[in-house]
Design an enzyme around this catalytic site. Sequence first.
Site, PDB file in Angstrom:
ATOM      1  N   HIS A  50       0.840  -1.212   0.000  1.00 14.82           N
ATOM      2  CA  HIS A  50       0.000   0.000   0.000  1.00 14.82           C
ATOM      3  C   HIS A  50       0.875   1.264   0.000  1.00 14.82           C
ATOM      4  CE1 HIS A  50      -3.114   2.790   1.392  1.00 14.82           C
ATOM      5  NE2 HIS A  50      -4.002   1.844   1.464  1.00 14.82           N
ATOM      6  N   GLU A  77      -0.980   1.446  -5.171  1.00 19.03           N
ATOM      7  CA  GLU A  77      -0.890   0.210  -4.393  1.00 19.03           C
ATOM      8  C   GLU A  77      -0.820  -1.002  -5.308  1.00 19.03           C
ATOM      9  OE1 GLU A  77      -4.248   0.469  -1.670  1.00 19.03           O
ATOM     10  OE2 GLU A  77      -4.056   2.648  -1.777  1.00 19.03           O
TER      11      GLU A  77
HETATM   12  O1  TA6 Z   1      -6.346   1.485  -0.467  1.00 18.01           O
HETATM   13  C1  TA6 Z   1      -7.307   2.464  -0.269  1.00 18.01           C
HETATM   14  C2  TA6 Z   1      -7.988   2.229   1.072  1.00 18.01           C
HETATM   15  O2  TA6 Z   1      -8.667   1.016   1.089  1.00 18.01           O
HETATM   16  C3  TA6 Z   1      -8.891   3.413   1.340  1.00 18.01           C
HETATM   17  O3  TA6 Z   1     -10.251   3.085   1.182  1.00 18.01           O
HETATM   18  C4  TA6 Z   1      -8.527   3.817   2.785  1.00 18.01           C
HETATM   19  O4  TA6 Z   1      -9.302   3.107   3.697  1.00 18.01           O
HETATM   20  C5  TA6 Z   1      -7.052   3.435   2.804  1.00 18.01           C
HETATM   21  O5  TA6 Z   1      -7.016   2.175   2.130  1.00 18.01           O
HETATM   22  C6  TA6 Z   1      -6.394   3.461   4.144  1.00 18.01           C
HETATM   23  O6  TA6 Z   1      -6.842   2.419   4.945  1.00 18.01           O
HETATM   24  P1  TA6 Z   1      -6.305   2.383   6.473  1.00 18.01           P
HETATM   25  O7  TA6 Z   1      -6.871   1.125   7.064  1.00 18.01           O
HETATM   26  O8  TA6 Z   1      -4.809   2.359   6.411  1.00 18.01           O
HETATM   27  O9  TA6 Z   1      -6.798   3.659   7.110  1.00 18.01           O
END
Ligand code: TA6
Length: 316
Positions: A167, A275
């Site tokens: 991510h 990501e």
């Molecule tokens: O990858 C995008 C996502 O799924 C967003 O929807 C947002 O939730 C982000 O990841 C961050 O997630 P986190 O659990 O690290 O706050």
Amino acid sequence: MTAPALQAAHGLAGAIAFHDSELGGPVAHLSSAHGTALVALQGAQVLSYVPRGGTEVLWLSPMARLGTAKAVRGGIPVCWPWFGPHPTDPRQPAHGLVRSLCWRVVETAVHGHAVRVRFVSTLETATAGFPAGLSAQLDVTLGEELALDLVTINDGDEAIELTQALHTYLKVGDIGSVTVAGLHGRPYVDQLEPPGQRRGARKLQTGLVVFEGEVDRIYATGDPIATVLDPLLGRRIVVDTDGSASTVVWNPWIEKAARLGDVGPDGYRAFVCIETANAGADVRTIQPGAAHRLTAMIHAATAAASGAGGLNPEAS
Ligand code: TA6
């Protein structure tokens, strides 16, 4: 293991050193002719990547703290063995189980000018439908680019359904001037739910991805090469992948950043997430005795060094 014990067991002079970070936990510092990187034992999370002669490539929250139950926002969190909400159990945390766990260092190595640290995390008990003994191995290799290889090894006796992501939070000059090339013509699932649109609408990308509000999309891609074009920092960041048929592009914009609470004032303007994933429909079934490798290769080049393509916004 403590930083001194890690240093004694795995330190390599001039290449890999372990120390306690001021963020509150042990980290591995990688150094080579190609640059430096910093990886926390917590979550095997890359926190920093600075290519030689360049500047920081990754964004890290100003509130980042290790050693708390909350995953650190920024760098390259490892979402495993599921991406997003758990497929069936809403009580489970978003983005899997291992972002806040301390991973084991099992190997360090130098190959020419490349430096590598291998981390492993193994489920001690059956959890959320995943068997005890399921393990993730992450190789972080600092060479001409920063490469992450996330290998899932199923040595159990039942097949598992895996989703996951590296991510990556890429540091940018200002999200309003950033575009992402390489996704033209790709279908995507829009994870947002603006008025009059249900969450999960299927759309098609035309041209460059631009940011004028929250963006949260799962692109169906081959092994894509997404390129972040950043005119303010005068650089392109290429994210190449292997073992992935989906790329998530995310920026929370103002309201979601405020809800998250750990992005910092206007922090949303300073990053874009590209990501490298097996997410959405890109679920990977791993048979007993098999393994799956997800690879992200991150390369930053100044606009001048990246040749005629440069930051040409017409590039798609
Ligand atoms: O990858 C995008 C996502 O799924 C967003 O929807 C947002 O939730 C982000 O990841 C961050 O997630 P986190 O659990 O690290 O706050």
